[in-house]
Design an enzyme around this catalytic site. Structure first.
Site, PDB file in Angstrom:
ATOM      1  N   HIS A   1      58.792  53.876  14.080  1.00 26.79           N
ATOM      2  CA  HIS A   1      59.772  54.391  13.120  1.00 26.79           C
ATOM      3  C   HIS A   1      60.889  53.371  12.919  1.00 26.79           C
ATOM      4  O   HIS A   1      61.839  53.363  13.697  1.00 26.79           O
ATOM      5  CB  HIS A   1      60.364  55.704  13.631  1.00 26.79           C
ATOM      6  CG  HIS A   1      59.400  56.842  13.592  1.00 26.79           C
ATOM      7  ND1 HIS A   1      59.244  57.642  12.491  1.00 26.79           N
ATOM      8  CD2 HIS A   1      58.503  57.291  14.502  1.00 26.79           C
ATOM      9  CE1 HIS A   1      58.314  58.541  12.707  1.00 26.79           C
ATOM     10  NE2 HIS A   1      57.839  58.350  13.933  1.00 26.79           N
TER      11      HIS A   1
ATOM     12  N   GLU B   1      63.193  53.482  10.883  1.00 25.48           N
ATOM     13  CA  GLU B   1      64.439  54.209  10.607  1.00 25.48           C
ATOM     14  C   GLU B   1      65.141  54.674  11.871  1.00 25.48           C
ATOM     15  O   GLU B   1      66.282  55.104  11.835  1.00 25.48           O
ATOM     16  CB  GLU B   1      64.159  55.391   9.662  1.00 25.48           C
ATOM     17  CG  GLU B   1      63.515  56.630  10.298  1.00 25.48           C
ATOM     18  CD  GLU B   1      61.998  56.530  10.444  1.00 25.48           C
ATOM     19  OE1 GLU B   1      61.453  55.421  10.319  1.00 25.48           O
ATOM     20  OE2 GLU B   1      61.360  57.582  10.707  1.00 25.48           O
TER      21      GLU B   1
ATOM     22  N   CYS C   1      54.507  55.759  10.368  1.00 24.53           N
ATOM     23  CA  CYS C   1      53.913  56.672  11.341  1.00 24.53           C
ATOM     24  C   CYS C   1      52.687  57.366  10.755  1.00 24.53           C
ATOM     25  O   CYS C   1      51.695  56.712  10.446  1.00 24.53           O
ATOM     26  CB  CYS C   1      54.968  57.663  11.844  1.00 24.53           C
ATOM     27  SG  CYS C   1      54.459  58.511  13.351  1.00 24.53           S
TER      28      CYS C   1
END
Lengths: 195, 256
Positions: free
Chosen positions: A176, A178, A77
């Site tokens: 993202h 994650e 990001c």
């Protein structure tokens, strides 16, 4: 495997830590230059504002360190955006690893920032190995990196832009991983598997 | 293309998931971590946790729960309920929450939205608005803001508050219609559309989901960017995967 997450003033590090733990990798969160240099993998996350993040990195002399790293580095990001040449956000000169410029989304028809799941396509690079074209990943951003020679994945929102970048040992994802479900997990595994 | 999001909401009381009807008659709906994992596997795009006890002494318990949730799921989630300070938000974000939602405290101190978005970024500040169509205060009726879990009426129009909140830095609006909540008769598409067209941030429609068609309507008629529901998912009346297939067949962009 020693993986470190660079600690600086742009947050959301907990999610990244948890995500690596889920794939069996314990990460160390640090701003210690020697530990960062000695790591096998370096993760450069970030949620926040470009100019304040850059000046923090400069103060801590992390800007030069990051540029000189030889092991695989993953910017996420804002981390990815800071690895680009320049960002319109705060009129900021960034690290200049990727040749891209980062611009603000401009639209009256679309909501800005983009928040949510969007597709990635025209995928190349081992980072995106075993990821299907048009897979959905999670984005939260108001600025985007232009297309260019370092583009390894494209996404369309208002216009076509770089959703992932790669140059030599440096990788970046605008989305993202994650927070991108099983697809994101696979991308993190791919990153850990990079030589 | 950016997908429309399906968001299961878990109301948390003393560490358990609960669900009421029209904001009342609370009953138990299971362990929040287990439910969160289940929704994640079924294809939920995001989760919202609202702590409806949210007294100060419980806050610690909440951050422990947030850590447990964050370590177990790989999709974004929002935590709300009784948040009133920068410190509250810092603790929750550090525990692994991606966003926080503010409601009553933000209404009472609008400056809070500005402070939070400056400190943490607009992207993690969700303004939750509970609204009810009120026939008493305006001749033709009006959607007004309610506070304290729907117990306290204000004279503020929901639309005005949404616009103001976004100006202050809210990154998303979570709009719950108290008229529709728990009824299973569909979302409040009229006010959702009005707000969605008036602000430049995503609007999450909430309250009233009963059928798969209701989600379809929230996205098409209501112009919502995301739709949130609780009991239809908790009690398995609607499967998330089936719902997404249904929406996909109806030409709604969803993540499958």
């Amino acid at each position: 495997m020693k993986a470190v997450v660079i600690k600086y003033n742009a947050g959301n590090i907990t999610s990244v830590e948890f995500a690596f733990k889920r794939i069996g990798v314990d990460v160390v969160v640090t701003d210690d230059v020697e530990i960062i240099k000695a790591a096998d993998k370096v993760i450069f996350p970030g949620v926040g504002e470009a100019s304040s993040a850059m000046s923090y990195l400069k103060d801590k002399k992390l800007d030069k360190i990051i540029k000189d790293l030889k092991q695989p580095v993953l910017g996420i990001c804002l981390g990815m955006q800071l690895m680009c040449d320049y960002s319109e956000e705060g009129n900021t000169n960034c690290l200049g690893i990727f040749s891209q410029k980062v611009n603000k989304f401009k639209s009256t028809d679309f909501k800005v920032p983009q928040i949510g799941w969007n597709n990635i396509y025209d995928l190349k690079s081992p980072l995106l190995k075993n990821i299907n074209e048009n897979s959905y990943v999670y984005f939260v951003h108001g600025y985007y990196a232009e297309l260019g020679e370092n583009t390894i994945s494209k996404t369309n929102y208002i216009l076509e832009y770089s959703s992932a970048l790669n140059k030599n040992n440096f990788y970046g994802t605008q989305f993202h991983p994650e927070k991108s479900g099983d697809i994101g997990e696979q991308i993190l595994k791919n990153f850990i598997g990079l030589k | 293309m950016l997908a429309k999001r399906i968001i299961p909401c878990l109301d948390i009381k003393d560490g358990r998931t609960v669900k009421g009807i029209n904001f009342e008659n609370i009953r138990d709906a299971g362990d929040p971590v287990e439910l969160a994992i289940r929704y994640c596997k079924e294809g939920a795009d995001e989760l919202v946790f609202l702590d409806i006890t949210a007294t100060n002494e419980k806050r610690k318990t909440l951050s422990e729960l947030v850590k447990k949730i964050a370590s177990n799921i790989n999709i974004p989630f929002t935590v709300g309920g009784g948040i009133s300070t920068i410190e509250d938000v810092r603790v929750l974000l550090n525990s692994g929450a991606d966003k926080v939602s503010v409601n009553t405290s933000a209404f009472k101190t609008p400056e809070l939205i500005k402070e939070l978005s400056n400190q943490f970024g607009s992207q993690c500040i969700v303004l939750a608005i509970d609204t009810k169509f009120d026939l008493d205060s305006y001749p033709d009726g009006e959607w007004l803001v309610y506070l304290n879990g729907g117990k306290v009426k204000t004279n503020k129009k929901a639309l005005d508050w949404a616009i103001e909140g976004v100006k202050l830095g809210a990154g998303e609006i979570l709009l719950t219609s108290m008229n529709n909540d728990g009824t299973k008769n569909g979302f409040a598409n009229e006010i959702t559309k009005l707000i969605s067209e008036s602000v430049n941030v995503p609007v999450i429609a909430s309250g009233g989901a009963g059928l798969m068609q209701h989600f379809n309507d929230a996205f098409t008629i209501g112009q919502a960017d995301a739709a949130l529901a609780a009991s239809v998912f908790h009690y398995k009346e609607i499967g998330i995967f089936e719902l997404k297939e249904f929406l996909y067949k109806n030409n709604i962009q969803v993540r499958i």
